[in-house]
Motif scaffolding. Structure first.
Motif, mmCIF file in Angstrom:
data_model
loop_
_atom_site.group_PDB
_atom_site.id
_atom_site.type_symbol
_atom_site.label_atom_id
_atom_site.label_comp_id
_atom_site.label_asym_id
_atom_site.label_seq_id
_atom_site.Cartn_x
_atom_site.Cartn_y
_atom_site.Cartn_z
ATOM 1 N N UNK A 183 9.541 -13.647 0.272
ATOM 2 C CA UNK A 183 8.724 -14.854 0.097
ATOM 3 C C UNK A 183 7.245 -14.545 0.300
ATOM 4 N N UNK A 184 6.941 -13.522 1.108
ATOM 5 C CA UNK A 184 5.552 -13.153 1.381
ATOM 6 C C UNK A 184 5.072 -12.004 0.494
ATOM 7 N N UNK A 185 5.936 -11.424 -0.295
ATOM 8 C CA UNK A 185 5.598 -10.270 -1.128
ATOM 9 C C UNK A 185 4.830 -10.734 -2.366
ATOM 10 N N UNK A 186 3.649 -10.143 -2.576
ATOM 11 C CA UNK A 186 2.878 -10.488 -3.772
ATOM 12 C C UNK A 186 2.672 -9.297 -4.694
ATOM 13 N N UNK A 187 3.384 -8.209 -4.395
ATOM 14 C CA UNK A 187 3.316 -7.027 -5.252
ATOM 15 C C UNK A 187 4.260 -7.175 -6.434
ATOM 16 N N UNK A 188 4.335 -6.123 -7.230
ATOM 17 C CA UNK A 188 5.215 -6.155 -8.397
ATOM 18 C C UNK A 188 6.673 -6.086 -7.967
ATOM 19 N N UNK B 58 11.283 4.683 2.726
ATOM 20 C CA UNK B 58 12.313 4.057 1.906
ATOM 21 C C UNK B 58 12.430 2.586 2.276
ATOM 22 N N UNK B 59 12.377 1.732 1.256
ATOM 23 C CA UNK B 59 12.556 0.296 1.462
ATOM 24 C C UNK B 59 14.039 -0.019 1.263
ATOM 25 N N UNK C 122 11.465 -5.089 -4.605
ATOM 26 C CA UNK C 122 10.358 -4.140 -4.506
ATOM 27 C C UNK C 122 10.749 -2.874 -5.265
ATOM 28 N N UNK C 123 9.864 -2.363 -6.131
ATOM 29 C CA UNK C 123 10.188 -1.155 -6.893
ATOM 30 C C UNK C 123 10.652 -0.011 -5.990
ATOM 31 N N UNK C 124 11.780 0.584 -6.349
ATOM 32 C CA UNK C 124 12.324 1.709 -5.599
ATOM 33 C C UNK C 124 13.181 1.331 -4.407
ATOM 34 N N UNK C 125 13.281 0.044 -4.101
ATOM 35 C CA UNK C 125 14.077 -0.380 -2.939
ATOM 36 C C UNK C 125 15.555 -0.098 -3.163
ATOM 37 N N UNK C 126 16.216 0.276 -2.084
ATOM 38 C CA UNK C 126 17.660 0.521 -2.110
ATOM 39 C C UNK C 126 18.346 -0.733 -1.566
ATOM 40 N N UNK D 37 0.837 -1.210 0.000
ATOM 41 C CA UNK D 37 0.000 0.000 0.000
ATOM 42 C C UNK D 37 0.867 1.255 0.000
ATOM 43 N N UNK D 38 1.884 1.280 0.847
ATOM 44 C CA UNK D 38 2.773 2.447 0.929
ATOM 45 C C UNK D 38 3.506 2.671 -0.389
ATOM 46 N N UNK D 39 4.013 1.592 -0.985
ATOM 47 C CA UNK D 39 4.737 1.694 -2.259
ATOM 48 C C UNK D 39 3.789 2.170 -3.355
ATOM 49 N N UNK D 40 2.587 1.594 -3.402
ATOM 50 C CA UNK D 40 1.599 1.967 -4.418
ATOM 51 C C UNK D 40 1.170 3.427 -4.287
#
Length: 98
Positions: free
Chosen positions: A91-96, A20-21, A35-39, A11-14
């Motif tokens: 492993x639990x991430x279902x986002x892009x 910042x991740x 995760x998109x934008x992760x450093x 939700x935060x990323x979207x």
């Protein structure tokens, strides 16, 4: 240690929230998808790259399953950073991913 669920991170990323991740996996793991934008700051380099982080910002720590990011979260919390560990890791991430 503060934790955050993968759905909340999504939700935060979207929403392009001001957070910042930080992905603490090794570069080859991150190359397989992150995760998109992760450093990327591998856990073994965190103490040497801590100066890249700002104690006034919010961070979410991520790894494969939540173990390494938990260690990173504890390390940074002890040094005064605002940080949460994403439970379950990638492993639990279902986002892009990128």
């Amino acid at each position: 240690m503060k934790e955050i669920k993968p759905e909340e991170v999504k939700e935060l990323v979207d929403q392009d929230a001001d957070v910042t991740v930080i992905d603490v996996r090794e570069a080859d793991e991150v190359a397989e998808g992150h995760i998109p934008g992760a450093k990327n700051i591998p856990l073994g380099l965190l103490e040497f790259r801590e100066n890249e982080l700002d104690k006034n910002e919010d961070y979410i720590m991520v790894c494969r399953s939540g173990g390494r990011s938990g260690k990173a979260t504890q390390y940074l919390e002890e040094r005064g950073y605002k940080v949460k560990n994403m439970t379950g890791g990638m492993l639990a991430w279902d986002g892009s991913t990128q």
